[in-house]
Every structure is written in structure tokens, then in C-alpha cells.
Design an enzyme around this catalytic site. Structure first.
Site, PDB file in Angstrom:
ATOM      1  N   GLN A 283       0.840  -1.319   0.185  1.00  0.00           N
ATOM      2  CA  GLN A 283       0.102  -0.029   0.071  1.00  0.00           C
ATOM      3  C   GLN A 283       0.934   1.455  -0.032  1.00  0.00           C
ATOM      4  O   GLN A 283       1.909   1.403   0.797  1.00  0.00           O
ATOM      5  CB  GLN A 283      -0.893  -0.063   1.312  1.00  0.00           C
ATOM      6  N   GLU A 333      -1.148 -15.928  -3.104  1.00  0.00           N
ATOM      7  CA  GLU A 333      -0.562 -14.659  -4.033  1.00  0.00           C
ATOM      8  C   GLU A 333      -0.028 -15.168  -5.265  1.00  0.00           C
ATOM      9  O   GLU A 333       0.548 -16.186  -5.504  1.00  0.00           O
ATOM     10  CB  GLU A 333       0.331 -13.836  -3.152  1.00  0.00           C
ATOM     11  N   CYS A 408     -10.625  -1.654  -3.205  1.00  0.00           N
ATOM     12  CA  CYS A 408      -9.895  -0.533  -3.805  1.00  0.00           C
ATOM     13  C   CYS A 408     -10.905   0.075  -4.768  1.00  0.00           C
ATOM     14  O   CYS A 408     -10.654   1.043  -5.444  1.00  0.00           O
ATOM     15  CB  CYS A 408      -8.699  -0.548  -4.442  1.00  0.00           C
TER      16      CYS A 408
END
Length: 452
Positions: A283, A333, A408
């Protein structure tokens, strides 16, 4: 009367779109004008017409909205990075909160409003990462950011969103470019060496990474470049090149080579240390990231006996800040270097109850199923496009009854919340967090759960 290109009309701006453009109506037709504020009365110069709408350019402000302020950046009207330097921060937060609520009701058809929006204490110089597109003309380097909806570079070496020391880094690259006759990449021809200049800074430790994204395999006179960057940054930790020879507008390529120092930098979040490579997702707003993760932890409300599934885990930041509050943690991931970082971060922080899987979210969830792991709660932090619908089928089959969704994009969050609602999940809590002051982007944390 239908609007035509080059018409000039008086317009009252009533509201804003998701990309921050003002909306007014002329004879019932929607007209979109960038750089305006709800409450402005303006003269708009029409630059595009379509059957049901038109696009205008701000020609004159007849009567300013109460929230309008003087932009503090000289290229604010040209650069595509910031959208709200012409309105107060209070008005920006109000817009972002309403955008989250509107998405839930209009897209998700869910009757809920966010509890609050957590605004930032610092609205300038907060970004820990900058990727500057560049061009070289007559030996002189120009760095900046793309104009709105284009790849035309607007010169802006002194960006108010970035740490001031990044300007020193641009100056260092400029000297190196001049001395070595470095060419810039041309998207039309595919030729030229330098594509982007990329800096990362760890705000807690002060460490800086400098990266040249190149259309090639090496850079000339690397010793001079390293020397200049060492002079530019007091806490320089890493100088790397990223190799991207593809005909693409994706910034980073698949290979990174370290020229000097380490291949990563180290930061701290909520008492945990994290190593970050150039490709890792991390971030961009350190202070607000901590508030975001604290909100996720509040919503998760872990009691110590849960198995937590951390989807789209990046370098493991969210999950590892929760690891001491749960029985076990499994992160998924797709970026190999990020998974490597996550594993290293677990070791760095003495976290023994975490494992990380390199796969996309759907394949990773299937692997977890095959391994016989039964998560109690899922933390998801997907990219802007949201989650694959099939992922929620896997959550359903795993018997996961609580999901903390960090988003987001309010639109894709609302879409996914509606899908989850059909599977029996209801939104219990919703908060917005402003990680990106002066831009249109806003983060949202959502708690969804279903009765066991």
C-alpha cells in the site's frame, strides 16, 4: 437543441462521476466536465458529443461552488494523477463516502451505509512509491505523469503526492541521461532504452529503492548512475533495473537485476517488519495503511483459535499483522517474488503459524481444499477488478462463514457483495478509508458473515 462540438454553454454542476468529473444537464442531456465541483456554475466548451451525453472542457467559472479552492499544483488541471486539488479535503471525503454508499445501493442493491470514512492526517507527500513515465529530447530528460486518459507525459518532477527527495532522484537520472546520451522508449516504434523511473521509500525506516525500467538488458555507465543516486538519497538502500522489452503499457517487466545494494527495502507496519521487492504489492500510504489494517483486524475480531485464509496476500502484510491473533494463517498470491517476500517476512517477524502458496486466487483456494485446510475466516484484498465469481463457490464449499473484504473499487465490491448475498452472506459492517487523498480512489473494508 442538440449540442454540437465547439458549442459553449452555461452549466450548473450537480454531482460528480466515479472518475471525478462534474455532471451537469443541458436540455436534459448529461454533460461531463473534468475539473469542476458540485455547485459550480460554469461555461463549458463542448469537445465531444454522443447520442445521450456530451463532454465539455471548463472554459470559465461563472460562480464557484462553496467547496472550491485554489489548486496548489501548477499542473493539476493537466495531470491525470490528482482529481481534487480544486476542492476542499472535507468535500473530497464527502464525495468518497457517498460514492461507496451509492455503489452499494445502485450496483449491489444492498441497503447499507458506511459507518464513516477515515480521512488522512496528511494529504500531501504521502505516497511511498512513484513511477514516472519519461521522455528524452535533445539529451534532456523530462519526467512527470500521464495526462488524463492519455500517454502524453505532463512534466512534473515536483509532485505534491510524492516525497520531496524523489525530485533529487529525478535530477540524478537527468545527469546520467545527459552524459550518456540515453534514449527514451517510444511506444510507437518500440525503440529507446529508458521507459520509466521508479522510486520506493519505506517511511518507517527511511530506506529508498531506485529503479530504472528499461527496454533492454543493461544500462551504460552504471557506476556513474549509482554515484549520482547515492548523492541524491541519504538512505539509499537499493539500485535496480527492471527489464521490460514487451510492447505493452504494463510498467514492470518480469526480470529485475540489482546494480548496487540490496534487492529490496524494509518497512514496518503495526509493529511488524516487511521486506519489499520492486514487484511486490504494498500500500502506497503508510499511515493510512495502518488504519486500514486496524479496521480489518477490528472487523475480523479474532479470538485466537481461527484458521485465517489471506487471499491476494501480496508480501503478507495484512495476514502477518493478524498472525499473533489466530491459530494459523494461509496466504495465497500469484506474484512469485511477493510470495518469497511473504515467507521472508514471516521468518523476519518470528511468525511460525503461517504458510504461503504461489497461485492465483482460484487455484490457491482449490489447493487449500485439496490440502484439507478448513479456514474459519477469509481476508480478501483483490485488485481493482474484484474477485472471480468461482472463488466464492470455493469459499462456500470450504464452509467459510466470515469474510473481511478489503476493496480499492466500490463498484466491484458492491458487485461481489451482491454475489455473496445470494450465497447467504450479509454485510454486517462497512467503513471507507482514504488512502489516496486528492485522487478519486478510495479503500473500503467490509465485513460479511452468514449464520452457521
Amino acid at each position: 437543441m442538440a449540442l454540437r462540438k465547439n458549442d459553449e454553454i452555461k452549466l450548473n454542476i450537480e454531482s460528480l462521476t466515479s472518475d471525478g468529473s462534474g455532471i451537469g444537464r443541458y436540455d436534459g442531456q448529461a454533460v461531463f466536465v473534468r475539473g469542476t465541483a458540485a455547485g459550480d456554475e460554469i461555461i463549458a466548451h463542448i469537445i465531444k458529443t454522443a447520442k445521450n451525453y456530451a463532454v465539455g472542457k471548463l472554459a470559465e467559472i461563472v460562480s464557484p461552488a462553496p467547496c472550491r479552492v485554489e489548486p496548489d499544483c501548477p499542473v493539476a488541471s493537466k495531470c491525470g494523477g490528482c482529481s481534487f486539488r480544486h476542492i476542499s479535503y472535507a468535500a473530497e471525503l464527502e464525495y468518497k463516502l457517498s460514492r461507496v454508499n451509492d455503489a452499494m445501493q445502485r450496483i449491489g442493491h444492498i441497503d447499507i451505509e458506511a459507518e464513516e470514512i477515515l480521512g488522512a492526517d496528511e494529504i500531501n507527500r504521502y505516497r511511498n512509491k512513484a513511477q514516472y513515465p519519461v521522455y528524452v529530447e535533445n539529451g534532456n530528460l523530462t519526467a512527470g505523469f500521464y495526462a488524463y486518459k492519455s500517454h502524453r507525459v505532463i512534466p512534473c518532477e515536483s509532485c505534491l503526492l510524492q516525497p520531496a527527495e524523489f525530485e533529487n532522484g529525478i535530477a540524478a537520472f537527468s545527469k546520467w541521461v545527459k552524459k550518456n546520451n540515453i534514449t527514451s522508449y517510444d511506444e510507437k516504434t518500440g525503440k529507446g532504452l529508458l521507459r520509466h523511473i521508479y522510486f520506493r521509500k519505506a517511511f518507517a525506516t527511511g530506506q529508498v529503492m531506485a529503479c530504472a525500467v528499461i527496454n533492454g538488458s543493461a544500462v551504460p555507465d552504471k557506476e556513474y548512475l549509482i554515484e549520482l543516486l547515492q548523492q541524491a538519497f541519504e538512505n539509499l538502500k537499493s539500485v535496480v533495473i527492471n527489464i521490460n522489452t514487451e510492447n505493452t503499457n504494463v510498467i514492470l517487466g518480469g526480470k529485475t537485476v540489482t546494480l548496487w545494494g540490496d534487492d529490496r527495502i524494509t518497512d514496518e507496519l503495526l509493529g511488524k517488519r516487511f521486506v519489499i521487492s520492486p514487484e511486490s504489492f504494498y500500500q502506497v500510504n503508510h499511515a493510512q495503511c495502518e488504519r486500514l489494517y486496524q479496521t480489518a483486524a477490528e472487523f475480523a475480531n479474532l479470538q485466537g483459535n481461527e484458521t485465517v485464509l489471506d487471499m491476494f496476500c501480496g508480501a503478507g502484510t495484512i495476514g502477518l499483522t493478524l498472525a499473533d491473533k489466530c491459530k494459523s494463517l494461509v496466504g495465497v498470491e500469484i506474484v512469485p517474488s511477493a510470495v518469497e517476500n511473504a515467507r521472508e517476512n514471516a521468518a523476519l517477524n518470528g511468525v511460525a503459524n503461517a504458510r504461503f502458496i504461489c497461485a492465483d486466487a482460484f487455484e490457491g483456494a482449490k489447493q487449500i481444499t485439496e490440502m484439507g485446510i478448513k479456514p474459519d475466516i477469509a481476508i480478501v484484498d483483490p485488485p481493482r477488478k474484484g474477485c472471480q465469481k468461482e472463488l466464492f463457490d470455493v469459499f462456500d464449499s470450504l464452509g467459510i462463514n466470515k469474510i473481511v473484504y478489503v476493496s480499492c473499487d466500490p463498484a466491484t465490491l458492491a458487485r461481489d457483495a451482491a454475489i455473496l448475498y445470494d450465497k447467504g452472506y450479509e454485510i454486517k459492517r462497512l467503513k471507507a478509508v482514504d488512502l489516496f487523498p486528492r485522487t478519486v480512489h478510495v479503500e473500503t473494508v467490509c465485513l460479511l458473515s452468514r449464520t452457521i
